[in-house]
Design an enzyme around this catalytic site. Sequence first.
Site, PDB file in Angstrom:
ATOM      1  N   ASP A 226      -0.610  -6.175  16.348  1.00 30.03           N
ATOM      2  CA  ASP A 226       0.294  -6.296  15.180  1.00 30.03           C
ATOM      3  C   ASP A 226       0.860  -7.334  14.692  1.00 30.03           C
ATOM      4  O   ASP A 226       1.912  -7.613  15.006  1.00 30.03           O
ATOM      5  CB  ASP A 226       0.936  -4.799  15.155  1.00 30.03           C
ATOM      6  CG  ASP A 226       1.769  -4.669  13.806  1.00 30.03           C
ATOM      7  OD1 ASP A 226       1.650  -5.433  12.886  1.00 30.03           O
ATOM      8  OD2 ASP A 226       2.771  -3.729  13.854  1.00 30.03           O
TER       9      ASP A 226
ATOM     10  N   GLN B   5       4.452  -8.843  10.996  1.00 36.39           N
ATOM     11  CA  GLN B   5       5.799  -9.625  10.996  1.00 36.39           C
ATOM     12  C   GLN B   5       5.763 -11.029  11.349  1.00 36.39           C
ATOM     13  O   GLN B   5       6.800 -11.532  11.460  1.00 36.39           O
ATOM     14  CB  GLN B   5       6.813  -8.648  11.939  1.00 36.39           C
ATOM     15  CG  GLN B   5       7.077  -7.457  11.365  1.00 36.39           C
ATOM     16  CD  GLN B   5       7.997  -7.338   9.668  1.00 36.39           C
ATOM     17  OE1 GLN B   5       8.335  -8.116   9.347  1.00 36.39           O
ATOM     18  NE2 GLN B   5       7.642  -6.077   9.149  1.00 36.39           N
TER      19      GLN B   5
ATOM     20  N   LYS C 175       3.523  -8.881   2.731  1.00 34.73           N
ATOM     21  CA  LYS C 175       4.544  -9.228   3.644  1.00 34.73           C
ATOM     22  C   LYS C 175       4.729 -10.552   3.540  1.00 34.73           C
ATOM     23  O   LYS C 175       5.609 -11.503   4.055  1.00 34.73           O
ATOM     24  CB  LYS C 175       4.594  -8.700   5.015  1.00 34.73           C
ATOM     25  CG  LYS C 175       4.912  -7.200   4.852  1.00 34.73           C
ATOM     26  CD  LYS C 175       5.129  -6.778   6.347  1.00 34.73           C
ATOM     27  CE  LYS C 175       4.887  -5.314   6.715  1.00 34.73           C
ATOM     28  NZ  LYS C 175       5.956  -4.441   5.987  1.00 34.73           N
TER      29      LYS C 175
ATOM     30  N   HIS D  67       5.643  -0.156  15.816  1.00 36.04           N
ATOM     31  CA  HIS D  67       5.668   0.497  14.560  1.00 36.04           C
ATOM     32  C   HIS D  67       4.811   1.750  14.700  1.00 36.04           C
ATOM     33  O   HIS D  67       3.943   1.679  15.503  1.00 36.04           O
ATOM     34  CB  HIS D  67       5.249  -0.635  13.343  1.00 36.04           C
ATOM     35  CG  HIS D  67       5.440   0.075  12.125  1.00 36.04           C
ATOM     36  ND1 HIS D  67       4.292   0.906  11.518  1.00 36.04           N
ATOM     37  CD2 HIS D  67       6.285  -0.514  10.996  1.00 36.04           C
ATOM     38  CE1 HIS D  67       4.754   1.028  10.249  1.00 36.04           C
ATOM     39  NE2 HIS D  67       5.765   0.425   9.922  1.00 36.04           N
TER      40      HIS D  67
ATOM     41  N   CYS E  53      10.037   3.349  10.376  1.00 34.38           N
ATOM     42  CA  CYS E  53       8.848   3.620  11.103  1.00 34.38           C
ATOM     43  C   CYS E  53       8.707   3.289  12.522  1.00 34.38           C
ATOM     44  O   CYS E  53       7.700   2.806  12.973  1.00 34.38           O
ATOM     45  CB  CYS E  53       7.439   2.806  10.211  1.00 34.38           C
ATOM     46  SG  CYS E  53       7.722   3.362   8.531  1.00 34.38           S
TER      47      CYS E  53
END
Lengths: 407, 151
Positions: A199, A202, A225, A122, A362
């Site tokens: 990261d 997700q 999220k 991302h 993104c």
Amino acid sequence: MTNLDYVRSHFPILDQEVNEHPLVYLDSAATSQKPKSVIEALEGYYNRYNSNVHRGVHTLGSHATDGYEGAREKVKNFINASSIKETIFMRGTTTALNTVAYSYARTNLSEGDEIVLTLMEHHSNIIPWQQAAKATGATLKYLPLQEDGTISLDDVREMVTEKTKIVAMAHVSNVLGTINPIKEVAQIAHENDAVIVVDGAQSVPHMSVDVQDLDVDFYAFSAHKMCGPTGVGVLYGKQSLLEEMEPVEFGGEMIDFVELYDSTWKELPWKFEGGTPIIAGAIGLGAAIDYLNEIGMEQIEKHEHELVQYALEQMNTIDGITIYGPNERAGLVTFNLDDVHPHDLATALDSLGVAVRAGHHCAQPLMKHLQVAATARASFYMYNNKQDVDVFVDGLKKAKEYFGDVF
Amino acid sequence: MSFNNLDTLYRQVIMDHYKNPRNRGQLEGDHITVELNNPTCGDRIDLQLKVENGVVKDAKFEGEGCSISMSSASMMTQVIIDKPIEDALKMSEMFSDIMLGKEMEGYEFDIESLGDIQALQGVSKFPARIKCATLAWKAMEQGVEKDDKQG
């Protein structure tokens, strides 16, 4: 998932019509919906104990502090950090990654050092490193993707060398749904004395994450999220690394003593939380964690796995569909339909009440790699059911017919 | 048919321009080039204008995007060729007002002068798509400005 209707009843937003059709929300990878308990936790804070933290002697102040620090304890347990010193509240994943790129990378990197990323990142896990590389003279290297959108550990072993100081990658790709082998990559990074920055935007919402088991050095994620509010997220960092790092923001809340020409910082984690912290947000995140624990992360993961496999199966019956990413994946599907631009497709689905994302997500370098300008993406969460998938797939077929007809 | 409401957006003429774009390609000789993209969705247009004595002599475009952005570019090039820059800019303003659903009053041109572009009126009902429709016009405005600076 057993009792899916019960889960759905916790999300007030799902009970509505959009464009005269029942809402089918398939954009949880962008932001998830919020259960009543989270909305009530925010309301409760503002209605009954809104107050600044850490400094008030009064009762409301200590309630707010309990709420805020209690949320930190929940975060610590949720990701199995070894101490609350390692869980810092920040605005979100982007701020967390930028903090590592500023505070850690700019101090520890110099010319000739390398930062290893993957092609599926991302933008928020690319640009901070580009900037850090420009500032320090370090070089960026990108791990290639295999045909199915995964990385190979052989490539990792080859690219991560004693020159590597940082390996940064997503745990789960927001486009391909690829689940990266973080534990193995962390081991390779450590064998080369590099740190690994993950990261987790997700992954944390959708699967159990144990930062100690993964042995990651930094791990970032966002509350919104994972059923929590926007504007708050977490940077996890190993205490030994965080101790050595300088804060990025200076001001109130993060200081110990302030003199005219010099000051000292509070201990971890507060030295990284300058200014009045994200009190309501953290309390909301705490409520979201309670909710996820109540449903059970393993249940959520299993449910999404079933749902995405069902979606793949149904989508693959449509002629002219291209699906990106591996078969074994997290709960999202990025795809294109021949002759229908993803924006047009998203508008057509929206007219049926189905919310999907269209665009580059993104991840422009990844789009370039896939040789597409844009794609559509459907992403699932615990509250989606098979009927959502059916309405969506039916919508795809109708859209194909519609745009086929008008041509 | 459950997509009836989509017909206000995807008119036949739009689809025709999407499938058979007019003035798509590269201009030869001296011209101004503007590359513009819509960073939120990845639409991209490369617009080339040939301006002589304040008049748009020729226009061509290349790019990638949805039916709305590409058909809008195709229709725009059709209507601005042989128009004084001033008129092209006035049309751009009018088009932007149409997209915002404003009352059409006090314009030098009537809506019919926009030709096929009228078909895009329905976009105003789909707020998420307005940026797609205005991309080419924004590129044209920038191109004309460039021409101004170059004298």
